[in-house]
Scaffold this motif. Structure first.
Motif: not given
Length: 212
Positions: A106-118, A173-185
């Motif tokens: 589990p990623i303790k810093s995972a507090t960000t919600h991401l909605f994926a449709y694709g 999905y619940i992801i971390s802020q760092e992972e959100l940057q990965l989605v940006d990329a």
């Protein structure tokens, strides 16, 4: 997903010069071919009988076709550069690894919600982007629809709809802020990130075409 692993033993006399060249020149050139997702460089913690210092560089690649294209189009050229610069001062061997599964705690810093449709709903894409699979909950975005237009002619985007009964189904999905940057990329310059309210009431990030 595959990992192209290169193990290198380098002589002490050129070690620091080679290490700097790998980080500043060679690895960026390999990634610049567009064939690999990322590269991880590690030092092997063992005293070699042959002397020298051993490193491993692991290049993550999406599939066999892409790796074969690297062998065919880029590998020989890049290997020649290495030989021209360091000659016999290093020995390298290469192996191919197939990724079977990636599990993370589990990623303790995972507090960000991401909605994926694709494509981000695809477990293989998730492993490529996050190095792990995601567990999500079904949700939907009201008063929106999937656009007939495809980004780059391939990838879906969404659009607002005047019909309140229209909706875009997906997963949150619940992801971390760092992972959100990965989605940006991963989404790249063609998409923008916007915060929306889903049918469940959750505030989540969603990616849409920049003209949206």
């Amino acid at each position: 997903m595959l990992i192209y692993n290169v193990t290198i033993n380098v002589e002490d006399s050129v070690h620091l010069q080679w290490l700097e060249w790998m980080k500043s020149t060679h690895i960026p050139e390999v990634l610049a071919t567009g064939k690999f997702i990322e590269a991880t460089m590690t030092r092997v913690l063992v005293d070699e009988e042959m002397g020298g210092i051993t490193y491993s560089v692991q290049y993550k690649v999406s599939d066999r076709k892409t790796l074969d294209a690297y062998y065919r189009e880029d590998a020989e050229r890049l290997r020649k550069k290495t030989v021209q610069r360091f000659g016999n001062a290093l020995v390298a061997f290469r192996t191919e690894l197939q990724v079977i599964t990636i599990e993370k705690g589990p990623i303790k810093s995972a507090t960000t919600h991401l909605f994926a449709y694709g494509t981000l709903q695809d477990p293989e894409v998730q492993k490529m982007v996050f190095s792990r699979g995601l567990k999500g909950e079904e949700d939907y975005l009201k008063s929106h629809s999937i656009s007939a237009k495809r980004v780059g002619g391939l990838y879906p985007t969404i659009q607002k709809s005047a019909d309140q009964n229209e909706r875009v189904n997906g997963f949150v999905y619940i992801i971390s802020q760092e992972e959100l940057q990965l989605v940006d990329a991963y989404e790249g310059e063609a998409y923008q990130r916007k915060e929306v309210t889903l049918a469940s009431g959750i505030r989540a990030w969603v990616y849409t075409e920049k003209t949206y």
